[in-house]
Motif scaffolding. Sequence first.
Motif, PDB file in Angstrom:
ATOM      1  N   GLU A  73       7.894  19.556  40.259  1.00 37.05           N
ATOM      2  CA  GLU A  73       7.582  18.125  40.385  1.00 37.05           C
ATOM      3  C   GLU A  73       6.255  17.788  39.701  1.00 37.05           C
ATOM      4  OE1 GLU A  73       9.524  15.752  41.463  1.00 37.05           O
ATOM      5  OE2 GLU A  73      11.120  17.013  42.256  1.00 37.05           O
ATOM      6  N   ASP A  77       5.768  15.291  36.535  1.00 33.91           N
ATOM      7  CA  ASP A  77       4.804  14.182  36.548  1.00 33.91           C
ATOM      8  C   ASP A  77       3.837  14.268  35.374  1.00 33.91           C
ATOM      9  OD1 ASP A  77       6.000  13.215  38.851  1.00 33.91           O
ATOM     10  OD2 ASP A  77       4.464  14.023  40.204  1.00 33.91           O
ATOM     11  N   VAL A  90      14.926  15.615  36.511  1.00 33.77           N
ATOM     12  CA  VAL A  90      14.747  16.622  37.566  1.00 33.77           C
ATOM     13  C   VAL A  90      16.050  16.689  38.360  1.00 33.77           C
ATOM     14  CG1 VAL A  90      13.506  17.254  39.657  1.00 33.77           C
ATOM     15  CG2 VAL A  90      12.259  16.272  37.736  1.00 33.77           C
ATOM     16  N   THR A  98      15.565  24.111  40.715  1.00 35.45           N
ATOM     17  CA  THR A  98      15.294  22.712  40.408  1.00 35.45           C
ATOM     18  C   THR A  98      14.670  22.727  39.023  1.00 35.45           C
ATOM     19  OG1 THR A  98      14.965  22.180  42.733  1.00 35.45           O
ATOM     20  CG2 THR A  98      14.086  20.619  41.125  1.00 35.45           C
TER      21      THR A  98
END
Length: 117
Positions: A73, A77, A90, A98
């Motif tokens: 994540e 970002d 994602v 993931t």
Amino acid sequence: MRVISVIADIPVADIDAAKDFYAEYLGLSDEEFDLGWVARFTSPESGANVQLVTRDATAQENPVVSVKVDDVEAAFDEARSRGYEIVHPVTTEPWGVTRFFVRAPDGTVVNIVQHRD
């Protein structure tokens, strides 16, 4: 985000046909996994490995390299804040990762991936 490992994603037409070269000839005989469309072969002595990819199961493009990170994540970002093109969003995949794909400025498609525990 911290990079944990980098694995070459080698395009092949048929994993079984390519297996003799990568597993037998190069000695990457420890087949970590084979999902039919992607398989990873690793050297039992050194841990060096490659992934053979026919066609990605869920993405429109194939990456040329997979970069395993500790925080997918945060990587996503940062890629967005830098204005990099996100090629595949994602996605939590059924095989335990993931990931997302980002296009490097030179055009290379990179698979940024985090393995779930």
